[in-house]
Design a protein around this motif. Structure first.
Motif, short mmCIF file in Angstrom:
data_model
loop_
_atom_site.label_atom_id
_atom_site.label_comp_id
_atom_site.label_asym_id
_atom_site.label_seq_id
_atom_site.Cartn_x
_atom_site.Cartn_y
_atom_site.Cartn_z
N ARG A 80 17.52 -6.41 22.03
CA ARG A 80 18.92 -6.08 21.75
C ARG A 80 18.97 -5.03 20.65
NH1 ARG A 80 21.94 -10.57 18.70
NH2 ARG A 80 20.21 -10.06 17.33
N VAL A 116 30.73 -13.84 25.59
CA VAL A 116 29.29 -13.66 25.78
C VAL A 116 28.77 -12.56 24.85
CG1 VAL A 116 27.53 -12.99 27.46
CG2 VAL A 116 29.41 -14.46 28.16
N GLU A 119 28.38 -13.92 21.43
CA GLU A 119 27.16 -14.73 21.34
C GLU A 119 25.93 -13.83 21.23
OE1 GLU A 119 26.76 -18.06 21.04
OE2 GLU A 119 28.95 -18.21 20.92
N LEU A 120 25.89 -12.76 22.02
CA LEU A 120 24.76 -11.83 21.93
C LEU A 120 24.69 -11.21 20.54
CD1 LEU A 120 24.76 -9.92 25.33
CD2 LEU A 120 22.94 -11.37 24.43
N ALA A 123 23.21 -13.75 18.07
CA ALA A 123 21.87 -14.27 18.30
C ALA A 123 20.99 -13.96 17.10
CB ALA A 123 21.28 -13.68 19.58
N SER A 134 18.16 -12.79 35.52
CA SER A 134 18.93 -11.72 34.89
C SER A 134 18.42 -10.34 35.32
CB SER A 134 18.85 -11.86 33.36
OG SER A 134 19.62 -10.88 32.74
N ILE A 166 25.34 -13.18 31.03
CA ILE A 166 25.51 -14.62 30.76
C ILE A 166 24.16 -15.31 30.83
CG2 ILE A 166 26.49 -16.76 31.68
CD1 ILE A 166 28.97 -14.99 32.47
N ILE A 169 21.98 -15.02 27.66
CA ILE A 169 22.31 -15.91 26.53
C ILE A 169 21.39 -17.12 26.52
CG2 ILE A 169 24.10 -17.46 25.63
CD1 ILE A 169 24.63 -14.59 25.02
N ARG A 170 21.03 -17.59 27.69
CA ARG A 170 20.19 -18.79 27.78
C ARG A 170 18.84 -18.60 27.10
NH1 ARG A 170 19.76 -21.01 33.56
NH2 ARG A 170 18.37 -19.25 33.62
N SER A 172 18.28 -16.49 24.53
CA SER A 172 18.41 -15.87 23.20
C SER A 172 18.13 -16.81 22.04
CB SER A 172 19.80 -15.26 23.03
OG SER A 172 20.78 -16.27 22.99
N SER A 173 17.89 -18.08 22.30
CA SER A 173 17.54 -19.00 21.23
C SER A 173 16.39 -19.87 21.70
CB SER A 173 18.74 -19.87 20.84
OG SER A 173 19.14 -20.65 21.95
#
Length: 192
Positions: A80, A116, A119-120, A123, A134, A166, A169-170, A172-173
């Motif tokens: 990112r 979303v 959230e990005l 992160a 993705s 979307i 996001i899953r 990203s952590s």
């Protein structure tokens, strides 16, 4: 040399770069892929005040200079680039290989993808594992379906890009997310 600041990215396709203009489709600005068989001359450093850039190498490792520090991404990872960050792909030349990118606007959107994007932006890390789904969705969005460039194709591309973001996001952590970005001088010393 300071980064050129612009919120209008390069949208010109070439024989080795395919770029789809997504402006007017929610927060999406452009989706692109390059397939370089040889290294290319470096592009000047860029900076986008209101654009978020997601970079995903498909083949080969890619060094990305972020505000003077070097980060490396490879297949299976997404990098990112936050709005306002000066960046360039490659430390000397643009490396050979395959690279996929998606550019999104971070200002003015209040639609469902806005959450979303928030959230990005929040992160913790700038590099994390990317779900294969993705990547597959973004590659499908690049492919032109039968029928060309009508409203249905535009809606189809927007939906695929939204689903891909979307899904990002899953990843990203979690324990595998994160990268240490090093100063270029330190990186060379460590390689030596």
């Amino acid at each position: 040399m300071p980064a050129a600041s612009s919120n209008v990215p390069d949208l010109e396709s070439t024989s080795e770069r395919e770029i789809v203009d997504l402006r007017g489709r929610g927060p999406f600005v452009s989706l692109g892929r390059y397939h370089y068989l040889t290294a290319h001359e470096p592009l000047p450093e860029q900076r986008h005040d209101h654009l978020l850039v997601l970079v995903r190498p498909l083949r080969g490792r890619t060094d990305v200079v972020l505000d003077g520090r070097v980060g490396t991404a490879g297949p299976g990872q997404v990098l990112r680039i936050r709005p306002g960050t000066g960046y360039r792909i490659g430390t000397g030349a643009q490396p050979r290989g395959d690279l996929l990118w998606l550019i999104l606007r971070t200002d003015g959107d209040t639609g469902p993808v806005a959450r979303v994007l928030d959230e990005l932006g929040r992160a913790e890390h700038d590099l994390w594992p990317v779900p294969q789904l993705s990547v597959d969705l973004l590659c499908r969005a690049l492919a032109s379906p039968a029928g060309g460039a009508g409203w249905l194709t535009a809606a189809w591309r927007e939906a695929l890009c939204a689903a891909a973001v979307i899904d990002l996001i899953r990843g990203s952590s979690g324990p595998e997310a994160g990268v240490t970005v090093e100063h270029p001088g330190l990186r060379r010393a460590l390689r030596w």
